[in-house]
Structure formats: structure tokens, C-alpha cells
Design an enzyme around this catalytic site. Structure first.
Site, PDB file in Angstrom:
ATOM      1  N   TYR A  18      47.223  44.342  38.447  1.00 36.85           N
ATOM      2  CA  TYR A  18      47.810  45.653  38.732  1.00 36.85           C
ATOM      3  C   TYR A  18      48.776  45.594  39.913  1.00 36.85           C
ATOM      4  O   TYR A  18      49.745  46.347  39.958  1.00 36.85           O
ATOM      5  CB  TYR A  18      46.712  46.668  39.075  1.00 36.85           C
ATOM      6  CG  TYR A  18      46.200  47.468  37.913  1.00 36.85           C
ATOM      7  CD1 TYR A  18      45.674  46.840  36.788  1.00 36.85           C
ATOM      8  CD2 TYR A  18      46.225  48.853  37.938  1.00 36.85           C
ATOM      9  CE1 TYR A  18      45.178  47.577  35.731  1.00 36.85           C
ATOM     10  CE2 TYR A  18      45.732  49.604  36.878  1.00 36.85           C
ATOM     11  CZ  TYR A  18      45.219  48.961  35.780  1.00 36.85           C
ATOM     12  OH  TYR A  18      44.733  49.705  34.737  1.00 36.85           O
ATOM     13  N   ASP A  72      36.547  52.696  30.052  1.00 33.81           N
ATOM     14  CA  ASP A  72      36.846  53.630  28.954  1.00 33.81           C
ATOM     15  C   ASP A  72      35.861  53.437  27.803  1.00 33.81           C
ATOM     16  O   ASP A  72      35.401  54.405  27.196  1.00 33.81           O
ATOM     17  CB  ASP A  72      38.272  53.428  28.417  1.00 33.81           C
ATOM     18  CG  ASP A  72      39.286  54.353  29.092  1.00 33.81           C
ATOM     19  OD1 ASP A  72      39.107  54.636  30.296  1.00 33.81           O
ATOM     20  OD2 ASP A  72      40.242  54.781  28.429  1.00 33.81           O
ATOM     21  N   LYS A 120      36.654  36.082  33.119  1.00 35.17           N
ATOM     22  CA  LYS A 120      37.240  35.304  32.021  1.00 35.17           C
ATOM     23  C   LYS A 120      37.451  33.892  32.568  1.00 35.17           C
ATOM     24  O   LYS A 120      38.552  33.328  32.496  1.00 35.17           O
ATOM     25  CB  LYS A 120      38.551  35.974  31.554  1.00 35.17           C
ATOM     26  CG  LYS A 120      39.123  35.434  30.253  1.00 35.17           C
ATOM     27  CD  LYS A 120      38.319  35.793  29.001  1.00 35.17           C
ATOM     28  CE  LYS A 120      38.836  35.019  27.804  1.00 35.17           C
ATOM     29  NZ  LYS A 120      38.014  35.210  26.582  1.00 35.17           N
ATOM     30  N   ASP A 123      35.218  39.493  26.953  1.00 35.71           N
ATOM     31  CA  ASP A 123      35.204  39.818  25.517  1.00 35.71           C
ATOM     32  C   ASP A 123      33.773  40.071  25.046  1.00 35.71           C
ATOM     33  O   ASP A 123      33.487  41.036  24.335  1.00 35.71           O
ATOM     34  CB  ASP A 123      35.908  38.732  24.682  1.00 35.71           C
ATOM     35  CG  ASP A 123      35.496  37.313  25.044  1.00 35.71           C
ATOM     36  OD1 ASP A 123      34.792  37.116  26.061  1.00 35.71           O
ATOM     37  OD2 ASP A 123      35.886  36.381  24.308  1.00 35.71           O
ATOM     38  N   ASP A 152      39.225  48.614  34.058  1.00 33.37           N
ATOM     39  CA  ASP A 152      39.953  49.736  33.449  1.00 33.37           C
ATOM     40  C   ASP A 152      39.536  49.875  31.987  1.00 33.37           C
ATOM     41  O   ASP A 152      39.200  50.958  31.513  1.00 33.37           O
ATOM     42  CB  ASP A 152      41.461  49.482  33.558  1.00 33.37           C
ATOM     43  CG  ASP A 152      42.275  50.588  32.895  1.00 33.37           C
ATOM     44  OD1 ASP A 152      41.927  51.770  33.096  1.00 33.37           O
ATOM     45  OD2 ASP A 152      43.237  50.272  32.179  1.00 33.37           O
TER      46      ASP A 152
HETATM   47  C1  IPM Z   1      42.304  54.780  35.317  1.00 34.24           C
HETATM   48  C2  IPM Z   1      43.662  55.017  34.719  1.00 34.24           C
HETATM   49  C3  IPM Z   1      44.728  54.436  35.643  1.00 34.24           C
HETATM   50  C4  IPM Z   1      44.482  52.949  35.747  1.00 34.24           C
HETATM   51  C5  IPM Z   1      46.193  54.735  35.252  1.00 34.24           C
HETATM   52  C6  IPM Z   1      46.440  56.221  35.136  1.00 34.24           C
HETATM   53  C7  IPM Z   1      47.161  54.123  36.205  1.00 34.24           C
HETATM   54  O1  IPM Z   1      43.723  54.472  33.448  1.00 34.24           O
HETATM   55  O2  IPM Z   1      42.065  55.245  36.451  1.00 34.24           O
HETATM   56  O3  IPM Z   1      41.466  54.156  34.662  1.00 34.24           O
HETATM   57  O4  IPM Z   1      44.956  52.173  34.905  1.00 34.24           O
HETATM   58  O5  IPM Z   1      43.800  52.541  36.682  1.00 34.24           O
HETATM   59 MG    MG Z   2      41.856  53.732  32.697  1.00 33.65          MG
END
Ligand code: IPM
Ligand code: MG
Length: 356
Positions: free
Chosen positions: A135, A250, A190, A222, A246
Site C-alpha cells: 500500500y 472483507d 505468503k 490462500d 484488506d
Molecule cells: C479498507 C478499504 C480501504 C483499504 C480503501 C478505501 C483505501 O478497503 O479500509 O479496507 O484498502 O484499506
Molecule cells: Mg477493504
């Protein structure tokens, strides 16, 4: 105590308004100041993270953040895009430790896309390193390829990198957190392919020796993605880098029923923190009054616990959220048959009522 309120874009303004309502009925003495961030700040001031916004964030004990972004800004130069605001806040405030707890409330087991027996009782904590990795790694950019098979072609590159101290401090955060709960850490890497994550694994292993009471295991990313949807309850604390965190957070969100339920805390070494729902600005449902405010309300609870030293107030909020779910109230993202569908404001009001 000073709280900076940064609603941002899309549903950000709607959900933050509900969390602010909740904070206001607690009868605690704090000052709240609201400022623009993200696309909203770009529209008004020409920059997603104006000086004044950054200054207020730095001066505050905690920041309550909504969400930033909208497809309409995709064509802007990268430094002007809304996402740069959240990345800039993380970097400028040194918010390296991101806590993303994924808890499946018993009332929501049927809202998850996974079978109820896989998620019932789920309580895992993802700790994502937040200021390093690909990042932020330099160099990055676009250029004409100077070498290799595609010499002379247009190419783009980013740099994945971690230093030993960065890995050490996030590892300690994870082991300390595990001590307060299930005493197990899974470090996700990884290392079979990437140098960065071989160092990660080596350093986490070393730090683990300082915590003989915490069990440590290692998993490739993975496989971790697979295990998260196969047997998520086997995890306790998961610690990983910025990029893998990240993605995995999710995935973990859906185990809880909806990403609209997932709060987060991003802390620096002074326990100053930024608190935000783990989801985005959802421009597709913005302005419709249907967004789930609970992740933001639960983020406010994390704020009270981690940065403002008000654990009782945090617990009161969490109990109120539990109560409204028991009452059967559901925003559309967590709705299932036999429950009552409500909007953003109604949900916020219900939490306020349960608090009283
Ligand atoms: C998160 C989001 C952010 C990230 C984006 C909005 C930059 O997806 O906080 O998970 O990738 O960190
Ligand atoms: Mg995110």
C-alpha cells in the site's frame, strides 16, 4: 476528550449521524467537531484531506470516520482521489494497528451466506498492519519497461516491503490481544513465494517466543482464505499484512451476516485511534436511508473502549445493539423472513431508545 467527526461520502454521512446520536445520549463530556473529508472535501476545498481536516484529526483523541469514495472520482489523479484521505490519515497519524473483529450475533446466523453451524458463535479478530506493505512501499509508478521480456512497453509497479520493527510491533499487538481472549494467533503470510513475508514469518516467530502462553501457527494467505469459509471458528486472532488483511477482512465480514455489522479500530502507539465501519461509501444506496448504521455505532463503542477509556459506555452501546437485534429490527442487508425491516434512522433511534 475531543472527537473529530469525519463523515465523508455516500452513506458515510447517514451512518455517522446515527453514531453521533448514540454518543450524545451517553452523558459523557466530550467535544465533537465535524469536518469534511474524501470526495466531499475535494468538492469544497479541492483536496480529499485538507490541512484543516488533518490538523483536527491530529489534535483529537479519537476520530469517528464514515466512508470515502465515489465512482465519479475514478478519473481524478490519484493524489486527489477520496481514498487518499483515509490512507493519508493512517500514514500521518501512524495508525499501524487495525482491529477488525468479526462476531456473528446469534440473532443473525441466518443472515450469513454460510451455513448456520459454520458461523454460530463465531468470534474472531483480524489484526491488519495498516501503514506498510505494498500500500505504501516505494518506489511505485508507471514507466517504460527498462528491461526483461517486455522491454520498452508501458508498465506499472508497486513495492511490497516490511521492515523488522514494523513486523515486531504489529506482532506484539496481536499477541497482547490474544492474551485477553482465546490465546491463539494465526499469522498469515505468503512466505512460500515472497521475501517480504518470509521476513514476516521469521519475525512473528521470534516475537512469539516472548509469549509462551499464546499458541502461534502460520498459514499461507490462500489457505487462510479457504479456511475462513470452511471452518472460520478455528481462528482466534489472525495477524497479517496490509494487503492480505484488506482482502481477508472483507471475507470475514460476510461470516457475520453483513459487512454492515463490522466495526474497526485503527490505533497508533499512543492509543489515538480512527474508528470506522469496515465497509465503504456504497454510492449505490447513498441517500436512500437504508444503510446499516450498526458497524459505525459499534465502531463508536470501540472508540470509547480503546481511546477514551470508557469501557462501561462501550459495553452499554454493545448491549443496546444486541437488544435491537433481539427485537427483530433489521436493515435490508441483514433482513431475513420474520424480522422487521427498518431504515438507517429508525435503526439508530432504536439503539438510542435501548440505551435509555
Ligand atoms: C479498507 C478499504 C480501504 C483499504 C480503501 C478505501 C483505501 O478497503 O479500509 O479496507 O484498502 O484499506
Ligand atoms: Mg477493504
Amino acid at each position: 476528550m475531543k472527537i473529530a467527526i469525519l463523515p465523508g461520502d455516500g452513506i458515510g454521512t447517514e451512518i455517522v449521524a446515527e453514531a453521533v446520536k448514540v454518543l450524545k445520549v451517553l452523558d459523557l463530556k466530550f467535544e465533537m467537531e465535524s469536518v469534511l473529508v474524501g470526495g466531499a472535501a475535494y468538492e469544497a476545498h479541492g483536496h480529499p484531506l485538507p490541512e484543516a481536516t488533518l490538523k483536527l484529526a491530529k489534535e483529537s483523541d479519537a476520530i469517528l470516520f464514515g466512508a470515502v469514495g465515489d465512482w465519479k472520482y475514478d478519473k481524478l489523479d490519484r493524489p486527489l482521489r477520496p481514498e487518499q484521505a483515509i490512507l493519508g490519515l493512517r500514514k500521518n497519524l501512524g495508525l499501524f494497528a487495525n482491529f477488525r473483529p468479526a462476531i456473528c450475533y446469534p440473532q443473525l446466523v441466518d443472515a450469513s451466506s454460510l451455513k448456520r453451524e459454520l458461523v454460530a458463535g463465531l468470534d474472531i479478530l483480524i489484526i491488519r498492519e495498516l501503514t506498510g506493505d505494498i500500500y505504501f512501499g516505494q518506489p511505485r509508478g508507471r514507466r517504460v519497461s527498462p528491461d526483461g521480456h517486455f522491454l520498452g512497453s508501458e508498465e506499472a509497479f508497486d513495492t511490497m516491503r516490511y521492515s523488522r520493527p514494523e513486523i515486531e510491533r504489529i506482532a506484539r499487538v496481536a499477541f497482547d490481544a490474544a492474551r485477553k481472549r482465546g490465546k491463539r494467533v494465526t499469522s498469515v503470510d505468503k512466505a512460500n513465494v515472497l521475501e517480504t513475508f518470509q521476513l514476516w514469518k521469521d519475525v512473528v516467530t521470534e516475537i512469539g517466543k516472548e509469549y509462551p502462553d499464546v499458541a502461534l501457527d502460520h498459514m499461507y494467505v490462500d489457505n487462510a482464505a479457504m479456511q475462513l469459509v470452511k471452518a472460520p471458528k478455528k481462528f482466534d486472532v489472525v495477524v497479517t499484512g496490509n494487503m492480505f488483511g484488506d482482502i481477508l477482512s472483507d471475507a470475514a465480514a460476510m461470516l457475520t451476516g453483513s459487512i454492515g455489522m463490522l466495526p474497526s479500530a485503527s490505533l497508533n502507539d499512543k492509543n489515538q485511534g480512527l474508528y470506522e465501519p469496515s465497509h465503504g461509501s456504497a454510492p449505490d444506496i447513498a441517500g436512500k436511508g437504508v444503510a446499516n448504521p450498526l458497524a459505525t455505532i459499534l465502531s463508536a463503542a470501540m472508540m470509547l473502549r480503546f481511546s477514551l477509556n470508557q469501557p462501561e459506555a462501550a459495553e452499554r452501546i454493545e448491549k443496546a445493539v444486541d437488544a435491537v437485534l433481539t427485537q427483530g429490527l433489521r436493515t435490508p442487508d441483514i433482513y431475513s423472513e420474520g424480522t422487521t425491516k427498518v431504515g438507517t434512522v429508525e435503526m439508530g433511534n432504536a439503539v438510542v431508545k435501548a440505551l435509555k
